[in-house]
Motif scaffolding. Sequence first.
Motif, PDB file in Angstrom:
ATOM      1  N   ILE A   1       0.867  -1.179   0.000  1.00 28.98           N
ATOM      2  CA  ILE A   1       0.000   0.000   0.000  1.00 28.98           C
ATOM      3  C   ILE A   1       0.902   1.227   0.000  1.00 28.98           C
ATOM      4  CG2 ILE A   1      -1.768   1.272   1.264  1.00 28.98           C
ATOM      5  CD1 ILE A   1      -2.701  -1.340   2.472  1.00 28.98           C
ATOM      6  N   PRO A   2       0.780   2.100  -1.005  1.00 32.97           N
ATOM      7  CA  PRO A   2       1.721   3.225  -1.093  1.00 32.97           C
ATOM      8  C   PRO A   2       1.580   4.174   0.100  1.00 32.97           C
ATOM      9  CG  PRO A   2       0.027   3.356  -2.809  1.00 32.97           C
ATOM     10  CD  PRO A   2      -0.165   2.057  -2.118  1.00 32.97           C
ATOM     11  N   THR A   3       2.716   4.690   0.544  1.00 34.17           N
ATOM     12  CA  THR A   3       2.719   5.586   1.705  1.00 34.17           C
ATOM     13  C   THR A   3       2.118   6.940   1.384  1.00 34.17           C
ATOM     14  OG1 THR A   3       4.964   6.277   1.141  1.00 34.17           O
ATOM     15  CG2 THR A   3       4.720   4.439   2.689  1.00 34.17           C
ATOM     16  N   TRP A   4       2.127   7.305   0.071  1.00 33.67           N
ATOM     17  CA  TRP A   4       1.610   8.632  -0.281  1.00 33.67           C
ATOM     18  C   TRP A   4       0.091   8.743  -0.114  1.00 33.67           C
ATOM     19  CZ3 TRP A   4      -1.891   7.640  -3.929  1.00 33.67           C
ATOM     20  CH2 TRP A   4      -1.662   6.616  -4.847  1.00 33.67           C
ATOM     21  N   ILE A   5      -0.591   7.622   0.080  1.00 30.13           N
ATOM     22  CA  ILE A   5      -2.049   7.700   0.249  1.00 30.13           C
ATOM     23  C   ILE A   5      -2.398   8.569   1.455  1.00 30.13           C
ATOM     24  CG2 ILE A   5      -4.029   6.341   1.059  1.00 30.13           C
ATOM     25  CD1 ILE A   5      -3.430   4.278  -0.931  1.00 30.13           C
ATOM     26  N   GLY A   6      -1.613   8.492   2.507  1.00 33.11           N
ATOM     27  CA  GLY A   6      -1.966   9.222   3.714  1.00 33.11           C
ATOM     28  C   GLY A   6      -1.458  10.639   3.766  1.00 33.11           C
ATOM     29  N   THR A   7      -0.500  11.005   2.917  1.00 32.33           N
ATOM     30  CA  THR A   7       0.100  12.337   3.062  1.00 32.33           C
ATOM     31  C   THR A   7      -0.479  13.386   2.118  1.00 32.33           C
ATOM     32  OG1 THR A   7       1.919  11.414   1.737  1.00 32.33           O
ATOM     33  CG2 THR A   7       2.226  11.576   4.097  1.00 32.33           C
ATOM     34  N   PRO A   8      -0.570  13.143   0.802  1.00 34.07           N
ATOM     35  CA  PRO A   8      -1.028  14.247  -0.049  1.00 34.07           C
ATOM     36  C   PRO A   8      -2.523  14.211  -0.357  1.00 34.07           C
ATOM     37  CG  PRO A   8      -0.029  12.568  -1.419  1.00 34.07           C
ATOM     38  CD  PRO A   8      -0.128  12.010  -0.036  1.00 34.07           C
ATOM     39  N   LEU A   9      -3.275  13.333   0.261  1.00 31.77           N
ATOM     40  CA  LEU A   9      -4.706  13.234  -0.043  1.00 31.77           C
ATOM     41  C   LEU A   9      -5.519  13.634   1.199  1.00 31.77           C
ATOM     42  CD1 LEU A   9      -4.772   9.852  -2.002  1.00 31.77           C
ATOM     43  CD2 LEU A   9      -4.513  12.163  -2.901  1.00 31.77           C
ATOM     44  N   PRO A  10      -5.533  14.892   1.547  1.00 23.67           N
ATOM     45  CA  PRO A  10      -6.164  15.306   2.814  1.00 23.67           C
ATOM     46  C   PRO A  10      -7.680  15.221   2.795  1.00 23.67           C
ATOM     47  CG  PRO A  10      -5.508  17.237   1.548  1.00 23.67           C
ATOM     48  CD  PRO A  10      -4.983  16.035   0.795  1.00 23.67           C
ATOM     49  N   MET A  11      -8.309  15.139   1.606  1.00 28.32           N
ATOM     50  CA  MET A  11      -9.763  15.143   1.526  1.00 28.32           C
ATOM     51  C   MET A  11     -10.355  13.748   1.403  1.00 28.32           C
ATOM     52  SD  MET A  11     -10.152  18.357   1.711  1.00 28.32           S
ATOM     53  CE  MET A  11     -11.907  18.434   1.472  1.00 28.32           C
ATOM     54  N   LEU A  12      -9.532  12.702   1.417  1.00 30.98           N
ATOM     55  CA  LEU A  12     -10.021  11.352   1.155  1.00 30.98           C
ATOM     56  C   LEU A  12     -10.970  10.882   2.250  1.00 30.98           C
ATOM     57  CD1 LEU A  12      -9.550   9.225  -1.060  1.00 30.98           C
ATOM     58  CD2 LEU A  12      -7.933   8.105   0.486  1.00 30.98           C
ATOM     59  N   ARG A  13     -12.171  10.472   1.830  1.00 30.89           N
ATOM     60  CA  ARG A  13     -13.164   9.953   2.773  1.00 30.89           C
ATOM     61  C   ARG A  13     -13.445   8.471   2.572  1.00 30.89           C
ATOM     62  NH1 ARG A  13     -18.037  14.189   4.157  1.00 30.89           N
ATOM     63  NH2 ARG A  13     -16.747  15.933   4.800  1.00 30.89           N
ATOM     64  N   VAL A  14     -13.255   7.984   1.374  1.00 30.91           N
ATOM     65  CA  VAL A  14     -13.524   6.575   1.096  1.00 30.91           C
ATOM     66  C   VAL A  14     -12.292   5.975   0.450  1.00 30.91           C
ATOM     67  CG1 VAL A  14     -14.946   4.936  -0.157  1.00 30.91           C
ATOM     68  CG2 VAL A  14     -15.988   6.984   0.809  1.00 30.91           C
ATOM     69  N   LEU A  15     -11.733   4.954   1.089  1.00 28.11           N
ATOM     70  CA  LEU A  15     -10.606   4.211   0.526  1.00 28.11           C
ATOM     71  C   LEU A  15     -10.957   2.735   0.539  1.00 28.11           C
ATOM     72  CD1 LEU A  15      -7.734   3.908  -0.536  1.00 28.11           C
ATOM     73  CD2 LEU A  15      -6.931   3.878   1.833  1.00 28.11           C
ATOM     74  N   SER A  16     -11.114   2.156  -0.658  1.00 30.09           N
ATOM     75  CA  SER A  16     -11.451   0.737  -0.769  1.00 30.09           C
ATOM     76  C   SER A  16     -10.477   0.072  -1.724  1.00 30.09           C
ATOM     77  CB  SER A  16     -12.886   0.564  -1.278  1.00 30.09           C
ATOM     78  OG  SER A  16     -13.166  -0.801  -1.489  1.00 30.09           O
ATOM     79  N   ILE A  17      -9.643  -0.827  -1.179  1.00 31.66           N
ATOM     80  CA  ILE A  17      -8.739  -1.629  -2.012  1.00 31.66           C
ATOM     81  C   ILE A  17      -9.048  -3.116  -1.804  1.00 31.66           C
ATOM     82  CG2 ILE A  17      -6.943   0.142  -1.961  1.00 31.66           C
ATOM     83  CD1 ILE A  17      -5.487  -1.602   0.112  1.00 31.66           C
ATOM     84  N   ARG A  18     -10.256  -3.441  -1.349  1.00 26.68           N
ATOM     85  CA  ARG A  18     -10.626  -4.801  -1.010  1.00 26.68           C
ATOM     86  C   ARG A  18     -10.542  -5.716  -2.231  1.00 26.68           C
ATOM     87  NH1 ARG A  18     -15.987  -6.593  -1.140  1.00 26.68           N
ATOM     88  NH2 ARG A  18     -15.832  -7.073   1.082  1.00 26.68           N
ATOM     89  N   GLY A  19     -10.249  -7.001  -1.958  1.00 25.93           N
ATOM     90  CA  GLY A  19     -10.285  -7.990  -3.026  1.00 25.93           C
ATOM     91  C   GLY A  19      -9.176  -7.842  -4.033  1.00 25.93           C
ATOM     92  N   ASN A  20      -7.955  -7.477  -3.589  1.00 21.67           N
ATOM     93  CA  ASN A  20      -6.797  -7.391  -4.464  1.00 21.67           C
ATOM     94  C   ASN A  20      -5.685  -8.278  -3.901  1.00 21.67           C
ATOM     95  OD1 ASN A  20      -7.112  -5.264  -6.749  1.00 21.67           O
ATOM     96  ND2 ASN A  20      -8.099  -4.294  -4.980  1.00 21.67           N
ATOM     97  N   ASN A  21      -4.447  -8.017  -4.326  1.00 13.46           N
ATOM     98  CA  ASN A  21      -3.309  -8.830  -3.876  1.00 13.46           C
ATOM     99  C   ASN A  21      -2.258  -7.961  -3.191  1.00 13.46           C
ATOM    100  OD1 ASN A  21      -4.397 -11.260  -5.024  1.00 13.46           O
ATOM    101  ND2 ASN A  21      -3.692 -10.576  -7.037  1.00 13.46           N
ATOM    102  N   PHE A  22      -2.665  -6.908  -2.520  1.00 12.78           N
ATOM    103  CA  PHE A  22      -1.698  -6.074  -1.801  1.00 12.78           C
ATOM    104  C   PHE A  22      -1.078  -6.886  -0.659  1.00 12.78           C
ATOM    105  CE2 PHE A  22      -4.453  -2.836  -3.697  1.00 12.78           C
ATOM    106  CZ  PHE A  22      -3.496  -1.994  -4.264  1.00 12.78           C
ATOM    107  N   PHE A  23       0.219  -6.612  -0.416  1.00 13.85           N
ATOM    108  CA  PHE A  23       0.908  -7.325   0.656  1.00 13.85           C
ATOM    109  C   PHE A  23       1.692  -6.323   1.484  1.00 13.85           C
ATOM    110  CE2 PHE A  23       3.413  -7.657  -3.265  1.00 13.85           C
ATOM    111  CZ  PHE A  23       4.591  -7.035  -2.890  1.00 13.85           C
ATOM    112  N   GLY A  24       2.415  -6.845   2.478  1.00 11.46           N
ATOM    113  CA  GLY A  24       3.162  -5.981   3.377  1.00 11.46           C
ATOM    114  C   GLY A  24       2.283  -5.483   4.503  1.00 11.46           C
ATOM    115  N   SER A  25       2.831  -4.604   5.305  1.00 14.52           N
ATOM    116  CA  SER A  25       2.106  -4.091   6.460  1.00 14.52           C
ATOM    117  C   SER A  25       1.303  -2.850   6.088  1.00 14.52           C
ATOM    118  CB  SER A  25       3.085  -3.764   7.595  1.00 14.52           C
ATOM    119  OG  SER A  25       4.021  -2.781   7.164  1.00 14.52           O
ATOM    120  N   ILE A  26       0.400  -2.497   6.975  1.00 10.83           N
ATOM    121  CA  ILE A  26      -0.385  -1.285   6.787  1.00 10.83           C
ATOM    122  C   ILE A  26       0.515  -0.092   7.090  1.00 10.83           C
ATOM    123  CG2 ILE A  26      -2.411   0.009   7.559  1.00 10.83           C
ATOM    124  CD1 ILE A  26      -3.649  -2.649   8.396  1.00 10.83           C
TER     125      ILE A  26
END
Length: 1652
Positions: free
Chosen positions: A586-611
Amino acid sequence: MVNIKRNAKPWSIFLVLLSVYILKGGNGEVIRCIEKERQALLKFKQELDDMFNVLSSWGSEESKKECCKWRGVVCSNMTGHVISLHLNSETLYPYFSPLTGNLSNSLFELHHLISLDLSSNEFNGKIPESIGSLDKLQHLNLSSTSFSGNVPSQLGYLTNLRTLDLGHSSGLVIQNLDWLSKLSSLFLLDLSGLKFTENIETILFQKILVISSLKELYLGGCNFPNHTSPIDVNVNSTSASLCAIDLSGIGLTPSTFQVLFNTGTIPVTSNIHSSPRSYMNFSCLSKLHLSHSHLTGAILELVGAMMSLEVLDLSHNSITGLLPESVGRLSKLELFDVSFNLLEGSISESHLSELHHLKKLDLSYNSLVLNLTTEWIPPFQLDFLDLAYCSMGHRFPTWVQTQSEVSYLDLSSANISDELPERFWDSFPRLTFLNLSHNQISGRLPDLSSKLFGYSTLDLSFNIFSGLVPSFNPNTTFLYLSNNRFFGPISFLSKSNYDVLNLLDLSNNQLSGQIPSSLENTMLTFLDLSNNNFSGKIPNSLCSESTLVTLHLRNNNLSGELPDNLKNCLTLAVLDVGGNKLTGNIPTWIGTPLPMLRVLSIRGNNFFGSIPREICNLREIQILDLSQNNLSGRIPLHCFKNFYYFIQNNRNTQSSMIEGIDIFLDDVFVQWKGQHLEYEGSKPFYLPTLIDLSCNRIEGNIPIEIFQMEGLVYLNLSRNHLRGGINPTIQQMEALECLDLSGNQLSGEIPASLGALPFLEILDLSNNNFSGEIPSGIQLQGFDASTYAGNIGLCGSPLPTCPGNEPPPSDHHGKLDDGDSNDDAFTNQSLIQEFYITIVLGFIVGFWGVIGTLLVKRSWRFAYFNFFDRIHDYVCLKAALYWRRFRGYLTSKLKRIEMDNSKSLSMFLVLVSMYTLKVGNGEGIRCIEREKHALLKLKQEIIDPDNDLSSWGSEENKSECCSWRGVSCRNMHGHVIGLEFFNDGLVIQNVDWLSNLSSLFHLEFWGSRNCLFKCHFPNDTSSVDVYTNSTLSSLYFLDLNGVSSLTSLALHWIFNVSTSLVSLDLSDNELDGPIPDAFGHELVFLEYLDLSGNRFDGGIPNSLQNLRSLKSLDLSHNRITGSLPEGVGELSKLESTRGQISESHLSKLQNLEILDLSHNSLGPRFPTWVHSLSNVSHLDLSCANISDELPESFWDYLPRLAFLNLSHNHISGKLPDLSSKLFVRPSLDLSFNELSGLIPLFHHDTTRLYLSDNKFSGTISSLCRSNYDALFLLDLSNNRLSGQLPNCWESMSLTILDLSNNSFSGKIPNSLGSGLVALFLGNNNFSGELPFGLNNNKILLILDVGGNKLTGKIPTWIGTDYARLAYLNIRGNNFFGSIPPEICHLTQIRILDLSRNNLSGTIPLHCFENFTHLIQKNSSLTDGVRDMIDSPPLLYKEMAKIVVELKGREYEFSTTLYLLKLVDLSSNKIEGDIPTDVFQMKGLLSLNLSRNHLRGHIDPAVHQMESLESLDLSRNKLSGEIPMALGDLPFLDFLDLSNNNFSGNIPPGTQLQGFSASAYAGNIGLCGPPMPRCPEDGPNPPLGDHEQDKGDASGDAFPNQSFLKEFYITIVLGFIVGFWGVVGTLLLRKSWRYAYFNFFDSLCRKAVRRSR
């Protein structure tokens, strides 16, 4: 509307302007402007801010000295004076306000001005009073100028004014309009959008319409006070006679409309000074704007006389009836708008044939049908055409293609099932807006790159278009193509530069290929490509411009990683890429430059690693869905406290994410409570707060802050590797509805605080390592066993009982020997002998006097015991219901006490001590020895039949008292701080042991549901005084709920035991007398006081006003008289109260949120003090004896109201438009009143709507004028509603719909729901067949369409698609054909009513054996009660009110419906034999096969129908003998076998022979009682001529009067013993009763057989 008015000004304005320009000083070379006026103009310019330099021609330079040439200035040709100043923005700089600043007084030095136009600019401050000096002014236009404040009365000095336009300046206020009467030459008046301080009637009839010269009046959107006054008018020759009027958005009362248009009878409140005439000059009336005016009825009949009409706007009203053909004769009509009304019927060519000048036609959102021939060519050329929700037939209307000038075309939801004509796209060269959505249009689209016009909008969604997506006009701004059958790539985006494309929706198609990188050339704000077959990587160019707000790519085949360029989408609010094949971290930039994000859905994929920890920066997040990936590691610590909407409870998430962007166009897909749900577009964007991390490989403990998220609604952490336990602070998750922790490695005990969550509906803790006993209470023990399955160490309901909690074996020894108790009873032997003789006689009378008749008269027996059984069942049912409600209330109350964030520090310490400082197993902590002995002394005083205190003892392994059950100690010093007793079998004898527990601050004696708790407090004052204030000075929390032995002395003990109490619960006891003053004097720190459910009487003490910290006060269910003391109004912290209350109490109760005054007498007038309750969210005034109309202002004074119950009163009047009233997800109950009129619009978020049992009339097409997607219960039954049902039900979420007992007609619409549980359409006038669309309701339990005019065969899908159907009623219709065998699949059916139709054929064989509930007999009442309680459809306001025919009469069942099991096939033409399995239905209560053509006989297997109470086989062709087995039915109390061919002897016995002769009439061969005797039994014996005189026989029975007295006493005693000793046991034990009477019946039958 405004443009039409502006472009059609009267001819007088034209003449003025013409004269102005004729008089203008040529080119200025001969006539030079007056120097004084030139300087005044220059000073005027200096005060302005000319940002667009529109006054560049104005100046003091030599070349600009001729002011008559300046822009906007007109001079007189003769005098050179400035006579006109036109500086409106439409001529200077269109679409902008070019001039701003202050209006200089120098302007008013232009005394020769005839015309002044400063409209559409932005001036500061008020209109200068000096404007009155322009006495020659004829035309003044200050509209849209941003002026504010009061309109100056000096305008009255402008006596030459012919036009005055102040409209659309919302800041202006008219305090007094008396000056208007001085403007005797006024021709046009425009005050649109202004605010008035006087009501509409006064302004219209006393201030404006008295000007005889007035011809045009525009008041649209004005703000008038709500109050009305009697209409005082003087209609005469000097009154106005209008030719144009705009009253839109005002809300006319019927009387105002009648007087204005001279329709019908003038109201009696009017004061008419002369003969009435209309204020409307119908011969010249050209413009009529009445939109949003609350008009009702069939007022369109007036229109036929208005032959000069050019503009007619009646939109957004409640106009009913048909569209009159007289509208078609308005040959000058240019604009006709009746959208959003309740019109119905058909539109023919005669309605439109003479409208030669028509330019705008809007008939949308009505129930109209256009019946126009394909050859018809309209006489008009439209610019605007909106026919949404009008039925136009299956073929595409050819006449529409003749409208080559149209720019706006909307044919959505028009029932078109056709291909678009080939020349369709060439027919509209000026088209900029096209909406053909929600039809069944098919075919392929051609190349549209050169079609449409300007910046266009195209909506073709929800059709069946196919083929490739073509190219579109490059200037397209909005493109909706979702829910079609398009396939292939979307290469059209690469063929043209769509640089103005703002919205693109291609979802729910069959598109494939890669997403083109050419999206970088667009200015997209919304992009939805979900539910297609796109593959490849997400292009990097997707966010080259930071305009994207919503991105939906879910359910495709996209692969690769999330591109880094997405971080450029700084305005992104919704990112949904679920259901793809994406991989990587999961890219780290999701939390830093997207201050208006209200819905984040990445369900049902093959992402790995830690949150990544950066995800914690998403402060605005509402939905976080990372489920169904390969994530590992731990959940980040101190992360979730940053999520604003998760931490804050009751936040209103219904808002736009970015200013200027309408987020309502969005949709979001989530997994909700085990189902996949979509929060659809075009609906209010009300999202739940959700976290879903399920189906990953996350490990470690669950962070504690997750259990502290008060606003979280859904939490799913299932199917991971989580360890640890559930933190007790989970009680803070007040909003939680769904919790899934299954499939982990969690351990420990389930905390009791989990049961305090009031809204928890879904819980899954299965497949973990939890151990211990499941906490008691309905909340946790009410879930299914599957909730806790797979936890080996877990026990307690609903799982098996924990070891050691099994009930002890019953002890049969130790019975008291009563033999010696009579030794000294009677010393006189003869008296003893007499006693025994008379008591035996009394026993005989008592026993045989009752039991004898029950043995002989079987029908009396069944009636007698059925009476007691029904009482018993009713009491049990009511007890279960009240207990369920009480537990819900108690849970909510405890939750408020234990979880309120505003609690005092003392309450917080209670909870901390109980849950976080509690000694687990006692290791390392030793309790105080003195306190241990006090507890052991307590145990000795407790009767503990269930051995609930087995952990208490003096043995070595039990020496640590801090680990005893119900005991809590403090970690620091080991003192006992909390005691809890919950077991319903404990009996506590006294409380002497309390004196040694000085550190106790939490003491809870919680009563059981059976009130078996007995606590004996000190019984004398001296013992009470032993407990001084210092004994339990730390006691903060005392709960004595349900301790039935409390007395006033116990209250004295409470007042002395601790003066530091914060919470005191004495509810549901037997306390009586007046409420002691000591509550207010001794317990001054109380925050929560509950005295409900006692017997307190008298008044309420004034001392309660001393409780300044009080937040909750409950005095309900007592015998209190009088009212609350006035001082209660000073308790400013009070949040909720129940009981009597007056206006003075409410003055300072600013925190009051819940007010329940139901079942009090508040009437007959509606209480006006309700208006002061601005913070109330829950208001219940039901059953309050109110007989009044609702005040008009009622709905405006309660902005936070979410629950309103005014039912069971006599409230009358009509309801206003409620679309903007009430608060989030409101529930409204106005049932059982006398409300009338049309059904208005309601808040779009309404969840429950009860309007039954009123006098509402008209159609319900208003339901289609808003999107009621949250509505799940609608009850309109028992009204006077009529018309056809609208076809918009698919947009609702209805669970229960009741339209019964009205006058609806037409066919049942196909769209009638997809999630209905109960549908009531009975007793209307519906016709046609049952629509196939009803089969979408897969979870339907109740279907009632009886009492209509439905026809056709019974659909086969009823049996195949309704697996859960329990009640089917089609009685009283015209169904024909045979009973389909598919109906046998209704395994859950309880009531099957097919009576009173034209059904034929035979009853299907082997059918009834499939009906589980009819074949099986309920084992106990408890099971039935539990089924009913767990069945929500039967508890929603007694919605299941079902009428059935039972025992020859019609009955209405509601709360006891679950007990009823019935089959009724009567009054049809069914033939053949009755199948054997019909007579094997053990659970059936009523069987009615009467009035058919049935043959054969009654099968002896009828004895298996053990529960049968009513059997009606009359009026058939049945034959043979009546089987003796019929007499074995123990509950049969209604039987009708009349009018058949039965023969032989009626079987003997009181059961069958106890019925009347009418039960067997019409059977010629039948004999035996109660019919005539059979021939072989001989003639009937004559009646005896002589009877013994029983009175004389008893006259000499007992000559001794004293003995007679003893005789009566002892015979009564014998009667009591004889009756209750036997009958009492038979009443209480059904099994003994059946065995007892079956024994006597069998003896009777044997005796009869032997006698033969």
